[in-house]
Design an enzyme around this catalytic site. Structure first.
Site, PDB file in Angstrom:
ATOM      1  N   GLN A  84       2.316  -5.849  -3.590  1.00 50.46           N
ATOM      2  CA  GLN A  84       2.627  -5.770  -1.273  1.00 50.46           C
ATOM      3  C   GLN A  84       3.765  -5.188  -1.839  1.00 50.46           C
ATOM      4  OE1 GLN A  84       1.702  -9.686  -3.726  1.00 50.46           O
ATOM      5  NE2 GLN A  84       0.222  -8.727  -3.205  1.00 50.46           N
ATOM      6  N   LYS A 139       2.385   1.919  -4.882  1.00 48.29           N
ATOM      7  CA  LYS A 139       2.662   1.774  -6.519  1.00 48.29           C
ATOM      8  C   LYS A 139       1.758   2.343  -7.771  1.00 48.29           C
ATOM      9  CE  LYS A 139       2.749  -2.708  -4.374  1.00 48.29           C
ATOM     10  NZ  LYS A 139       2.637  -1.899  -3.295  1.00 48.29           N
ATOM     11  N   GLY A 183      -3.998  -4.466  -4.216  1.00 46.85           N
ATOM     12  CA  GLY A 183      -4.939  -3.186  -4.422  1.00 46.85           C
ATOM     13  C   GLY A 183      -4.265  -2.459  -4.336  1.00 46.85           C
ATOM     14  N   HIS A 184      -4.770  -1.806  -6.004  1.00 46.46           N
ATOM     15  CA  HIS A 184      -3.640  -0.585  -6.545  1.00 46.46           C
ATOM     16  C   HIS A 184      -5.202   0.744  -6.535  1.00 46.46           C
ATOM     17  CE1 HIS A 184       0.133  -2.903  -7.941  1.00 46.46           C
ATOM     18  NE2 HIS A 184      -0.047  -2.937  -6.399  1.00 46.46           N
ATOM     19  N   ASP A 225       0.546  -1.004  -0.014  1.00 47.73           N
ATOM     20  CA  ASP A 225       0.269   0.002   0.292  1.00 47.73           C
ATOM     21  C   ASP A 225       0.749   1.441  -0.066  1.00 47.73           C
ATOM     22  OD1 ASP A 225      -2.462  -1.458   0.320  1.00 47.73           O
ATOM     23  OD2 ASP A 225      -1.638  -1.862   2.328  1.00 47.73           O
TER      24      ASP A 225
HETATM   25  P1  IMP Z   1      -2.341 -12.229   1.903  1.00 50.14           P
HETATM   26  O1  IMP Z   1      -1.357 -11.902   0.669  1.00 50.14           O
HETATM   27  O2  IMP Z   1      -3.651 -12.311   1.598  1.00 50.14           O
HETATM   28  O3  IMP Z   1      -1.738 -13.987   2.114  1.00 50.14           O
HETATM   29  O4  IMP Z   1      -2.390 -11.874   3.101  1.00 50.14           O
HETATM   30  C1  IMP Z   1      -0.560 -12.219   4.046  1.00 50.14           C
HETATM   31  C2  IMP Z   1      -0.076 -10.805   4.623  1.00 50.14           C
HETATM   32  O5  IMP Z   1      -0.514  -9.533   3.366  1.00 50.14           O
HETATM   33  C3  IMP Z   1      -1.761 -10.183   5.362  1.00 50.14           C
HETATM   34  O6  IMP Z   1      -0.705  -9.340   6.144  1.00 50.14           O
HETATM   35  C4  IMP Z   1      -2.459  -8.833   4.086  1.00 50.14           C
HETATM   36  O7  IMP Z   1      -3.240  -7.789   4.741  1.00 50.14           O
HETATM   37  C5  IMP Z   1      -0.992  -8.685   3.511  1.00 50.14           C
HETATM   38  N1  IMP Z   1      -0.967  -8.588   2.217  1.00 50.14           N
HETATM   39  C6  IMP Z   1      -1.285  -8.629   1.062  1.00 50.14           C
HETATM   40  N2  IMP Z   1      -1.551  -8.499   0.053  1.00 50.14           N
HETATM   41  C7  IMP Z   1      -1.488  -6.673   0.231  1.00 50.14           C
HETATM   42  C8  IMP Z   1      -1.549  -6.297   0.207  1.00 50.14           C
HETATM   43  O8  IMP Z   1      -1.236  -5.292  -1.641  1.00 50.14           O
HETATM   44  N3  IMP Z   1      -1.367  -3.992   0.503  1.00 50.14           N
HETATM   45  C9  IMP Z   1      -0.875  -4.768   2.143  1.00 50.14           C
HETATM   46  N4  IMP Z   1      -1.337  -5.639   2.811  1.00 50.14           N
HETATM   47  C10 IMP Z   1      -0.891  -7.199   1.828  1.00 50.14           C
END
Ligand code: IMP
Length: 431
Positions: free
Chosen positions: A224, A17, A41-42, A14
């Site tokens: 991420q 990007k 989430g972009h 977040d």
């Molecule tokens: P997962 O990727 O859904 O398995 O989540 C694992 C961890 O990564 C969690 O703490 C999510 O909140 C975090 N996470 C996954 N994708 C994002 C993103 O795009 N932005 C921020 N945190 C993320």
């Protein structure tokens, strides 16, 4: 020779990007995503409109740009179709999208299992996005996963689906969850193939061709952030892929020699969603002020983000791991109005100073940030378009980040719109 630029998140995701990728995507011939899935989430804002993307690359708004979802991603085709439908409703109808035939496919049981595993973790829950990303990557590495290219061969898809369901239905049964019927899944995925099958191809071929074409501009879009990296992040509170520039060759299907010009996107402060250690986390009025001013609520899950001061320990660590050449300093305008701003320069762990994050969360949770405190600035900087337009205290903050990390700031973002961007580096200006 082609020109390549990699944009990665350097904190906990977040970082903004979407805006930076979109900024360069206007001029890019190709935008490639190479890891993660629809857990990202972009948000892209331009022309007064706000668009949010989960798995589709940020170059989708430029009809001339080829957008590629690379083999390193886990692709949920249902989400891809929903994202495209939403874009259509917003008037984005002219685009180019290609999906790797080798990308792992997120299947309906993956999100069910993601949720079920989280419930069972009790206090140790990770706070995943429940999009099934972890279970999809697990199946890929267990070699029972389905891949996007399987959709193009109905008989082969049926074979792979039966094999996967044998294992997955047993797992679901053991957890007391509903099983999936072969016929239902087969029928719905054949319908998906009808809708997006024409986009599925050998994307490594496409990307290599672009790399070898003089003048082509290729943007690699990370999802991420580095501190959520499965290897180098705050394990186990991490995602299931490697959000580093180091993933580009594998996840896009190109040689490492093509990776250059890495932009590390960093917020001017830090945020984190979900669980896990966050050494510079702050609470109270300042945190609330930053959260509201920065609209710090998750784009995928809507959860309020945790807020912290900028962490130079993390910045040095991720800069080194991902080979970051320039920082893109985001949401700089959000810091306006604070009396003072802080940057964490080191951690104190059990009485000793450490300059790099320890590997276990038990030690990382004991780390206390060592801060420098600098004067803040009160001016609204959303109209600034060069360093000369910024107050001295804001410029000092930027220079301090460069000094503490040894990496120059190439971009400063002072608002969500494309135009609210200060470019400080000639190479980036010319991309
Ligand atoms: P997962 O990727 O859904 O398995 O989540 C694992 C961890 O990564 C969690 O703490 C999510 O909140 C975090 N996470 C996954 N994708 C994002 C993103 O795009 N932005 C921020 N945190 C993320």
């Amino acid at each position: 020779m082609s020109e390549r630029l990699v944009v990665i998140g350097s904190q906990w995701g977040d970082e903004g990007k979407g805006k930076i990728t979109d900024y360069f995507a206007c001029r890019a011939d190709m935008v490639v995503r190479y890891q993660g899935g629809n857990n990202a989430g972009h948000t892209v804002v331009f022309g007064g409109h706000k668009y949010s993307l989960q798995s589709i690359p940020s170059g989708i708004f430029n009809p001339a740009t080829v957008n590629v979802m690379g083999n390193g991603m886990v692709v949920n085709p249902v989400s891809v179709i929903a994202e495209l439908e939403k874009l259509h409703r917003q008037g984005v109808t002219d685009y180019q999208l290609r999906i790797s035939d080798r990308a792992a496919m997120v299947m309906p049981w993956h999100s069910v299992l993601d949720g079920a595993y989280e419930c069972r973790k009790g206090e140790a829950l990770i706070g995943t996005t429940k999009k099934g990303i972890g279970p999809a990557y697990s199946d890929k590495y267990s070699r029972i996963g389905l891949r996007m290219g399987d959709l193009l061969e109905p008989d082969y898809f049926a074979l792979r689906l039966r094999a996967a369901l044998d294992v997955k239905n047993q797992e679901l049964r053991m957890l007391g969850l509903d099983e999936f019927s072969f016929d239902d899944v087969y029928a719905s995925y054949m319908e998906i193939a009808r809708q997006i099958g024409h986009m599925i191809c050998d994307t490594s071929d496409l990307i290599n061709e672009a790399c070898n074409t003089p003048g082509k501009k290729i943007l690699f879009e990370g999802a991420q952030g580095m501190m959520l990296c499965i290897d180098h992040g705050t394990y186990p509170y991490v995602t299931s892929s490697t959000p580093s520039a180091a993933s580009v060759p594998v996840g896009a299907g190109i040689a490492p020699k093509w990776v250059e010009n890495v932009v590390g996107v960093a917020k001017s402060y830090c945020t984190r969603v979900g669980e896990g250690p966050f050494p510079t986390e702050i609470f109270g009025d300042t945190a609330n002020e930053i959260r509201e001013r920065g609209h710090e609520y998750g784009t995928v899950t809507g959860r309020p983000r945790r807020i912290g001061w900028l962490d130079a320990v993390v910045a040095r660590y991720t800069g080194r791991l991902a080979g970051i050449d320039y920082w893109a300093l985001m949401l700089f305008d959000v810091l306006s109005g604070l009396d003072t701003v802080k940057i964490c320069t080191a951690y104190e762990l059990d009485g000793t100073q450490v300059a790099t994050p320890p590997s276990t969360i038990s030690r990382l949770s004991r780390c206390k940030p060592v801060y420098i405190e600098m004067p803040g600035w009160k001016e609204d900087i959303t109209g600034a378009r060069s360093l000369a337009d910024l107050p001295k205290a804001a410029v000092d903050y930027i220079r301090k980040i460069e000094e503490l990390t040894g990496i120059p700031v190439g971009i400063v973002s002072v608002g969500p719109d494309r135009t609210q961007t200060i470019l400080l580096n000639e190479k980036l200006r010319n991309f």
